[in-house]
Design a protein around this motif. Structure first.
Motif, short mmCIF file in Angstrom:
data_model
loop_
_atom_site.label_atom_id
_atom_site.label_comp_id
_atom_site.label_asym_id
_atom_site.label_seq_id
_atom_site.Cartn_x
_atom_site.Cartn_y
_atom_site.Cartn_z
N SER A 40 -14.38 5.86 5.40
CA SER A 40 -13.63 5.55 4.05
C SER A 40 -12.25 5.59 4.19
O SER A 40 -11.40 4.91 3.34
CB SER A 40 -14.23 6.49 2.79
OG SER A 40 -14.09 7.72 3.35
N THR A 41 -11.61 6.28 5.15
CA THR A 41 -10.37 6.45 5.26
C THR A 41 -9.56 5.36 6.32
O THR A 41 -8.45 5.47 6.62
CB THR A 41 -10.18 7.96 5.68
OG1 THR A 41 -10.79 8.19 6.86
CG2 THR A 41 -10.30 8.92 4.86
N SER A 42 -10.28 4.32 6.75
CA SER A 42 -10.01 3.38 7.71
C SER A 42 -8.97 2.67 7.32
O SER A 42 -8.81 2.51 5.93
CB SER A 42 -11.02 2.86 8.50
OG SER A 42 -11.67 1.74 7.71
N ASN A 48 -9.01 -3.36 2.25
CA ASN A 48 -10.37 -3.81 1.22
C ASN A 48 -10.15 -3.49 -0.11
O ASN A 48 -10.71 -3.86 -1.18
CB ASN A 48 -11.86 -3.65 1.92
CG ASN A 48 -11.93 -4.65 3.06
OD1 ASN A 48 -11.26 -5.85 3.10
ND2 ASN A 48 -12.86 -4.13 3.93
N ALA A 49 -9.50 -2.31 -0.16
CA ALA A 49 -9.27 -1.72 -1.62
C ALA A 49 -7.82 -1.90 -2.16
O ALA A 49 -7.52 -1.59 -3.22
CB ALA A 49 -9.62 -0.35 -1.47
N SER A 50 -7.03 -2.63 -1.31
CA SER A 50 -5.70 -3.07 -1.63
C SER A 50 -5.56 -4.05 -2.96
O SER A 50 -6.41 -4.72 -3.19
CB SER A 50 -5.04 -3.12 -0.54
OG SER A 50 -5.25 -4.43 -0.20
N SER A 51 -4.45 -3.74 -3.64
CA SER A 51 -3.84 -4.73 -4.39
C SER A 51 -2.43 -5.26 -4.14
O SER A 51 -1.77 -4.06 -3.89
CB SER A 51 -4.10 -4.29 -5.88
OG SER A 51 -3.35 -2.99 -6.20
N GLY A 52 -2.15 -6.30 -4.24
CA GLY A 52 -0.79 -6.72 -4.08
C GLY A 52 -0.53 -6.79 -2.44
O GLY A 52 -1.56 -6.70 -1.74
N TRP A 53 0.58 -7.15 -2.08
CA TRP A 53 0.97 -7.12 -0.65
C TRP A 53 1.13 -5.64 -0.16
O TRP A 53 1.87 -4.79 -0.59
CB TRP A 53 2.36 -8.03 -0.49
CG TRP A 53 2.08 -9.26 -0.82
CD1 TRP A 53 2.64 -10.21 -1.95
CD2 TRP A 53 2.00 -10.31 0.15
NE1 TRP A 53 2.39 -11.38 -1.70
CE2 TRP A 53 1.87 -11.53 -0.46
CE3 TRP A 53 1.37 -10.49 1.34
CZ2 TRP A 53 1.68 -12.65 0.29
CZ3 TRP A 53 0.92 -11.59 2.17
CH2 TRP A 53 1.25 -12.70 1.29
N VAL A 54 0.45 -5.32 0.99
CA VAL A 54 0.65 -4.07 1.70
C VAL A 54 0.83 -4.59 3.36
O VAL A 54 0.71 -5.55 3.82
CB VAL A 54 -0.73 -3.55 1.54
CG1 VAL A 54 -1.05 -2.92 0.16
CG2 VAL A 54 -2.09 -4.31 2.34
N ASN A 55 1.55 -3.49 3.71
CA ASN A 55 1.95 -3.69 5.56
C ASN A 55 0.77 -3.16 6.18
O ASN A 55 0.23 -2.19 5.86
CB ASN A 55 3.20 -2.61 5.48
CG ASN A 55 3.72 -3.00 6.75
OD1 ASN A 55 3.73 -2.31 7.66
ND2 ASN A 55 4.34 -4.38 7.22
#
Length: 318
Positions: A40-42, A48-55
């Protein structure tokens, strides 16, 4: 990664072997924590749980870039956004756990949202990632081969290593520092009788990947047996006539995607695809009637036929 990793090294001292073998083990463990969809911490789970742009990390950037490249190369036979299909079919836990638990029944819902409607964006320059709601990735199709390839680059740079073989569940690289070095024997397993091999191929340096419909099978929804090679066009386990495909080449992730795509597309569509993409790798596959096929360079054909009776030889047309 739910697989066994074998390390074979040619070094002068046993202590050197242990040091390098531990380095390989640590590398795979680190990448497992990064790319596993079961931790779960990978980083993958976070994406897969993000929203918007992430680095994303440099390692994730490399794999996402490969995923984009291979989606185009395979003409869509390979797509990483198939996680909802895998989970709906019951592959929602590690395979070891899956083998000891009955797959959950799916009531009412007959399928999941069609794959073409899912979208994810990635900019390799800024290493920025964005996904549409409902889009989740499974990168297991190339992460294992990428891991083998990257640690192999590091091993080649170590001056006291004369030769090595790294094998992660059938995705492997072999290497010799000197042209006179002994050739490695690569065994191709019989997909119908796993306890025996159909042939052992000799390889001085290079990569090999094998995909099979007989591996990682389980009882899915409504008691139907399924396997992990998902056809993105249907959202279900591939039903092509190729049971197992082995691909030899120089770039392991590419070999992996080609072998997987052939099992998904089947022989007729697969041969047409190989020709369109000008792919000249050495391929050996087994169809549903246990007929053995070869497609590849003619100079590789004689050494293979000396050890293996081929039923079909397919010409390369470029």
């Amino acid at each position: 990664m739910n697989t066994r990793v074998e390390v074979h090294l040619s070094v002068s001292e046993l202590s050197q072997f242990k040091t390098y073998a531990l380095r390989v083990q640590n590398w795979f463990e680190v990448q497992e924590r990064r790319f596993s969809r079961f931790i779960s911490t990978s980083e993958l789970c976070n994406l897969n749980a993000s929203s918007g742009w992430v680095n994303v990390s440099p390692a994730m950037s490399e794999v996402l870039s490969l995923a984009r490249q291979f989606t185009r190369l395979s003409e869509g036979a390979f797509k990483p956004a198939i996680l909802p299909e895998l989970e709906w079919l019951g592959y929602d836990r590690t395979f070891e756990e899956l083998e000891t638990h009955q797959s959950r029944k799916r009531n009412g819902e007959s399928s999941v949202e069609a794959i073409p409607s899912r979208r994810w964006l990635f900019d390799p320059v800024t290493r920025m990632f964005r996904r549409d709601p409902g889009t989740t990735l499974d990168l297991g199709g190339i992460v294992k081969s990428w891991c083998v390839q990257e640690i192999s680059k590091w091993l080649r740079a170590q001056s006291d290593i004369e030769a090595f073989c790294i094998n992660a569940g059938g995705d492997l690289t072999v290497w010799n520092r000197h042209a006179s070095g002994k050739r490695w024997t690569i065994q191709i397993e019989d997909p119908f009788e796993p306890q025996r091999d159909i042939v052992g191929l000799e390889l001085h340096s290079g990569a090999a990947a094998t995909s099979s419909r007989t591996k990682r099978k389980w009882v899915g929804p409504n008691g139907v047996e399924v396997h992990h090679l998902i056809d993105p066009r249907t959202g279900s386990s591939a039903e092509g006539n190729i049971v197992q495909c082995t691909v030899l080449g120089s770039h392991l992730p590419e070999c992996e995607v080609i072998s997987k795509s052939m099992c998904i597309l089947g022989e007729i569509e697969g041969l047409a695809w190989l020709t369109r993409q000008n792919l000249t790798h050495t391929l050996i596959w087994v169809d549903e009637e246990f007929r053995i096929h070869y497609r590849g360079p003619k100079d590789q054909l004689e050494p293979i036929t000396a050890k293996l009776k081929l039923d079909f030889v397919h010409d390369i047309q470029i």
